[in-house]
Design an enzyme around this catalytic site. Sequence first.
Site, PDB file in Angstrom:
ATOM      1  N   CYS A   1       0.851  -1.199   0.000  1.00  0.00           N
ATOM      2  CA  CYS A   1       0.000   0.000   0.000  1.00  0.00           C
ATOM      3  C   CYS A   1       0.889   1.252   0.000  1.00  0.00           C
ATOM      4  O   CYS A   1       1.716   1.428   0.885  1.00  0.00           O
ATOM      5  CB  CYS A   1      -0.906  -0.007   1.222  1.00  0.00           C
ATOM      6  SG  CYS A   1      -1.966   1.444   1.272  1.00  0.00           S
TER       7      CYS A   1
ATOM      8  N   THR B   1      -0.666  -1.036  -5.819  1.00  0.00           N
ATOM      9  CA  THR B   1      -0.876   0.162  -6.641  1.00  0.00           C
ATOM     10  C   THR B   1       0.394   1.017  -6.775  1.00  0.00           C
ATOM     11  O   THR B   1       1.318   0.907  -5.983  1.00  0.00           O
ATOM     12  CB  THR B   1      -2.015   1.007  -6.052  1.00  0.00           C
ATOM     13  OG1 THR B   1      -1.725   1.230  -4.678  1.00  0.00           O
ATOM     14  CG2 THR B   1      -3.343   0.308  -6.197  1.00  0.00           C
TER      15      THR B   1
ATOM     16  N   CYS C   1      -7.005   7.939 -44.515  1.00  0.00           N
ATOM     17  CA  CYS C   1      -6.999   8.982 -43.480  1.00  0.00           C
ATOM     18  C   CYS C   1      -5.631   9.652 -43.358  1.00  0.00           C
ATOM     19  O   CYS C   1      -5.518  10.748 -42.819  1.00  0.00           O
ATOM     20  CB  CYS C   1      -7.416   8.400 -42.131  1.00  0.00           C
ATOM     21  SG  CYS C   1      -6.194   7.262 -41.441  1.00  0.00           S
TER      22      CYS C   1
ATOM     23  N   CYS D   1      -1.094   7.043 -40.877  1.00  0.00           N
ATOM     24  CA  CYS D   1       0.148   6.274 -40.942  1.00  0.00           C
ATOM     25  C   CYS D   1       1.253   7.125 -41.565  1.00  0.00           C
ATOM     26  O   CYS D   1       2.405   7.130 -41.124  1.00  0.00           O
ATOM     27  CB  CYS D   1      -0.050   4.985 -41.736  1.00  0.00           C
ATOM     28  SG  CYS D   1      -0.650   5.282 -43.411  1.00  0.00           S
TER      29      CYS D   1
ATOM     30  N   CYS E   1       4.734   8.170 -39.710  1.00  0.00           N
ATOM     31  CA  CYS E   1       6.039   7.733 -40.212  1.00  0.00           C
ATOM     32  C   CYS E   1       6.859   8.923 -40.697  1.00  0.00           C
ATOM     33  O   CYS E   1       8.066   8.992 -40.482  1.00  0.00           O
ATOM     34  CB  CYS E   1       5.867   6.702 -41.326  1.00  0.00           C
ATOM     35  SG  CYS E   1       7.426   5.897 -41.762  1.00  0.00           S
TER      36      CYS E   1
ATOM     37  N   CYS F   1      11.539   1.007 -44.835  1.00  0.00           N
ATOM     38  CA  CYS F   1      10.795   0.594 -43.635  1.00  0.00           C
ATOM     39  C   CYS F   1      11.684  -0.205 -42.678  1.00  0.00           C
ATOM     40  O   CYS F   1      12.304  -1.180 -43.077  1.00  0.00           O
ATOM     41  CB  CYS F   1       9.578  -0.245 -44.047  1.00  0.00           C
ATOM     42  SG  CYS F   1       8.662  -0.899 -42.651  1.00  0.00           S
TER      43      CYS F   1
ATOM     44  N   CYS G   1       9.012  -0.708 -37.521  1.00  0.00           N
ATOM     45  CA  CYS G   1       8.873  -0.253 -36.123  1.00  0.00           C
ATOM     46  C   CYS G   1       7.478  -0.483 -35.560  1.00  0.00           C
ATOM     47  O   CYS G   1       7.273  -0.398 -34.357  1.00  0.00           O
ATOM     48  CB  CYS G   1       9.239   1.223 -36.021  1.00  0.00           C
ATOM     49  SG  CYS G   1       8.022   2.310 -36.795  1.00  0.00           S
TER      50      CYS G   1
ATOM     51  N   CYS H   1       3.054   2.688 -37.738  1.00  0.00           N
ATOM     52  CA  CYS H   1       1.900   2.901 -38.621  1.00  0.00           C
ATOM     53  C   CYS H   1       0.781   1.922 -38.278  1.00  0.00           C
ATOM     54  O   CYS H   1      -0.398   2.283 -38.266  1.00  0.00           O
ATOM     55  CB  CYS H   1       2.322   2.758 -40.083  1.00  0.00           C
ATOM     56  SG  CYS H   1       3.165   1.212 -40.446  1.00  0.00           S
TER      57      CYS H   1
HETATM   58  C1  LIG Z   1      -9.938   1.359  -3.407  1.00  0.00           C
HETATM   59  C2  LIG Z   1      -8.827   0.364  -3.315  1.00  0.00           C
HETATM   60  C3  LIG Z   1      -8.456  -0.160  -2.099  1.00  0.00           C
HETATM   61  C4  LIG Z   1      -7.423  -1.075  -2.008  1.00  0.00           C
HETATM   62  N1  LIG Z   1      -7.121  -1.618  -0.804  1.00  0.00           N
HETATM   63  C5  LIG Z   1      -6.141  -2.559  -0.715  1.00  0.00           C
HETATM   64  C6  LIG Z   1      -5.875  -3.201   0.513  1.00  0.00           C
HETATM   65  O1  LIG Z   1      -6.517  -2.945   1.543  1.00  0.00           O
HETATM   66  N2  LIG Z   1      -4.885  -4.123   0.543  1.00  0.00           N
HETATM   67  C7  LIG Z   1      -4.157  -4.465  -0.561  1.00  0.00           C
HETATM   68  O2  LIG Z   1      -3.281  -5.332  -0.475  1.00  0.00           O
HETATM   69  N3  LIG Z   1      -4.408  -3.887  -1.746  1.00  0.00           N
HETATM   70  C8  LIG Z   1      -5.397  -2.949  -1.841  1.00  0.00           C
HETATM   71  N4  LIG Z   1      -5.675  -2.385  -3.059  1.00  0.00           N
HETATM   72  C9  LIG Z   1      -4.874  -2.787  -4.248  1.00  0.00           C
HETATM   73  C10 LIG Z   1      -5.545  -3.935  -5.028  1.00  0.00           C
HETATM   74  O3  LIG Z   1      -5.678  -5.087  -4.238  1.00  0.00           O
HETATM   75  C11 LIG Z   1      -4.740  -4.280  -6.292  1.00  0.00           C
HETATM   76  O4  LIG Z   1      -3.449  -4.708  -5.913  1.00  0.00           O
HETATM   77  C12 LIG Z   1      -4.584  -3.118  -7.256  1.00  0.00           C
HETATM   78  O5  LIG Z   1      -5.775  -2.350  -7.279  1.00  0.00           O
HETATM   79  C13 LIG Z   1      -4.228  -3.563  -8.676  1.00  0.00           C
HETATM   80  O6  LIG Z   1      -5.220  -4.361  -9.228  1.00  0.00           O
HETATM   81  P1  LIG Z   1      -6.348  -3.770 -10.273  1.00  0.00           P
HETATM   82  O7  LIG Z   1      -5.622  -3.095 -11.363  1.00  0.00           O
HETATM   83  O8  LIG Z   1      -7.145  -4.972 -10.685  1.00  0.00           O
HETATM   84  O9  LIG Z   1      -7.169  -2.813  -9.477  1.00  0.00           O
HETATM   85  C14 LIG Z   1      -6.717  -1.469  -3.173  1.00  0.00           C
HETATM   86  C15 LIG Z   1      -7.102  -0.936  -4.411  1.00  0.00           C
HETATM   87  C16 LIG Z   1      -8.135  -0.046  -4.491  1.00  0.00           C
HETATM   88  C17 LIG Z   1      -8.549   0.501  -5.833  1.00  0.00           C
HETATM   89  S1  SF4 Z   2      -3.317   2.548 -43.897  1.00  0.00           S
HETATM   90 FE1  SF4 Z   2      -2.854   4.639 -43.327  1.00  0.00          FE
HETATM   91  S2  SF4 Z   2      -4.206   5.878 -44.581  1.00  0.00           S
HETATM   92 FE2  SF4 Z   2      -4.980   3.803 -44.647  1.00  0.00          FE
HETATM   93  S3  SF4 Z   2      -6.484   3.720 -43.009  1.00  0.00           S
HETATM   94 FE3  SF4 Z   2      -4.558   3.042 -42.119  1.00  0.00          FE
HETATM   95  S4  SF4 Z   2      -3.665   4.877 -41.263  1.00  0.00           S
HETATM   96 FE4  SF4 Z   2      -5.279   5.543 -42.642  1.00  0.00          FE
HETATM   97  S1  SF4 Z   3       6.694   0.193 -39.758  1.00  0.00           S
HETATM   98 FE1  SF4 Z   3       7.571   2.130 -39.083  1.00  0.00          FE
HETATM   99  S2  SF4 Z   3       9.111   2.579 -40.592  1.00  0.00           S
HETATM  100 FE2  SF4 Z   3       7.789   1.054 -41.525  1.00  0.00          FE
HETATM  101  S3  SF4 Z   3       6.265   2.234 -42.619  1.00  0.00           S
HETATM  102 FE3  SF4 Z   3       5.418   1.830 -40.615  1.00  0.00          FE
HETATM  103  S4  SF4 Z   3       5.961   3.630 -39.390  1.00  0.00           S
HETATM  104 FE4  SF4 Z   3       7.236   3.652 -41.210  1.00  0.00          FE
END
Ligand SMILES: Cc1cc2nc3c(=O)[nH]c(=O)nc-3n(C[C@H](O)[C@H](O)[C@H](O)COP(=O)(O)O)c2cc1C
Ligand code: SF4
Ligand code: SF4
Length: 426
Positions: free
Chosen positions: A137, A203, A348, A351, A355, A382, A385, A388
């Site tokens: 926590c 969290t 559109c 992409c 790029c 290309c 990566c 796009c």
């Molecule tokens: C409102 C709230 C209260 C929480 N209270 C606790 C707690 O008392 N003990 C604990 O170990 N984790 C607590 N957590 C963390 C959750 O158990 C969990 O680890 C975290 O929310 C990530 O999971 P999620 O993405 O599914 O929410 C709390 C989380 C939230 C949102």
């Molecule tokens: S390929 Fe490029 S131009 Fe065609 S829909 Fe996808 S993002 Fe748009």
């Molecule tokens: S993969 Fe990357 S480098 Fe290749 S066309 Fe798409 S954006 Fe450009």
Amino acid sequence: MADLSVSFCGIKSPNPFWLASAPPTDKAYNVVRAFEAGWGGVVWKTLGEDPAAVNVSSRYSAHYGKNREVLGFNNIELITDRSLEINLREITEVKKAWPDRAIVVSLMLPCEEKLWADILPLVEATGADGIELNFGCPHGMPERGMGAAVGQVPEYVEMVTRWCKTHTKLPVIVKLTPNITDVRAPARAAHNGGADAVSLINTINSITHLDLDRMVAFPAVGNASTHGGYCGSAVKPIALNMVAEIARDPQTKGLPISGIGGIGNWQDAAEFIALGAGCVQVCTAAMLHGFRIVEEMKDGLSRWMDEKGYKNIGEFMGKAVPNTTDWKYLDMNYQVIAQINQDDCIKCGRCYVACEDTSHQSIAQLIDAAGVRTYEVIKEECVGCNLCEITCPVQGCITMVPQDTGKPYMNWTQDPRNPRREVKAA
Ligand SMILES: Cc1cc2nc3c(=O)[nH]c(=O)nc-3n(C[C@H](O)[C@H](O)[C@H](O)COP(=O)(O)O)c2cc1C
Ligand code: SF4
Ligand code: SF4
């Protein structure tokens, strides 16, 4: 039909879907309704010393996407605000009524062995299946020397874990904080202290947004706020990586992992399991959408397992771990190239912009006499990566096509372009 049951560090559960320690598990009323909906287990909302914690108002805030979709959730709540006696009584009653479901009790106490030695027999007497140590926590409790304040110091993690192993026969799950540079350090400490399993993530320190008129962050408590704990869909990539880091660490190999963080559907769960989790825990998705989301989770996972021929969870648990490696072992000779399906393209130009404004300039924008635009990948430029493909609004319109380079696997440690490559002795 696939068998969804799991035995997680000896704790049996009819399916791998547990509710994480949080408001959905803070009282019998909630837990019973969760079990009726089909959850396989719960980690009860963290218990601590009496007198019980006192919470502030307000408590939650969110990071929204377009259309007010909650991408990330933030809270400043503390551990249970009900007495130890009431919680223990309710845990006993629920476990008795639902013997086939897993009930793990989350605990948080100051670092004094006697306090742990005193509470553990009380927890054992409830019939609970295990304990989870809340070393994660990140708000409120660390200021009192608990929660993440323990989880950030591997020596404390090991020490308290060892006390718990000394004073109880129940399986001990150590819940880790992500607010740390290298999550393997506390995981190793938990392992060294004798932990039966680790669970992660708790969290992440966060401030979601501000009220710029009042100059105060949310959730505001009067005219002030404080950092909270971030969770929900947005944290899933961070959690997945941390789970994978522990799963592939030789020092913690085989240590059971309960995966937590942004899990909202069966695919998320399957991904955590494929990266080494033996069960998963859910909090935010259940808080936002209710207990019934477990139905889709169970059905979806079961159907997918049938399709893939996995008879039980163990058959795909950890299957993606060997394929998760260090950068230096990736194949430098592997090559993909973007390919645009002109039939699906809606012209559109996203992409092209992506790029063109990145370093690659590998998409050509062709405009004919009638002003009609076409986008084409310049294959020679290309670098593969994926940008796009990521930015294209039409799913499947751009695909990344592996090229046959005819070259064998060669990683960076072997690459002649690496001045520090490992040269084999002749
Ligand atoms: C409102 C709230 C209260 C929480 N209270 C606790 C707690 O008392 N003990 C604990 O170990 N984790 C607590 N957590 C963390 C959750 O158990 C969990 O680890 C975290 O929310 C990530 O999971 P999620 O993405 O599914 O929410 C709390 C989380 C939230 C949102
Ligand atoms: S390929 Fe490029 S131009 Fe065609 S829909 Fe996808 S993002 Fe748009
Ligand atoms: S993969 Fe990357 S480098 Fe290749 S066309 Fe798409 S954006 Fe450009």
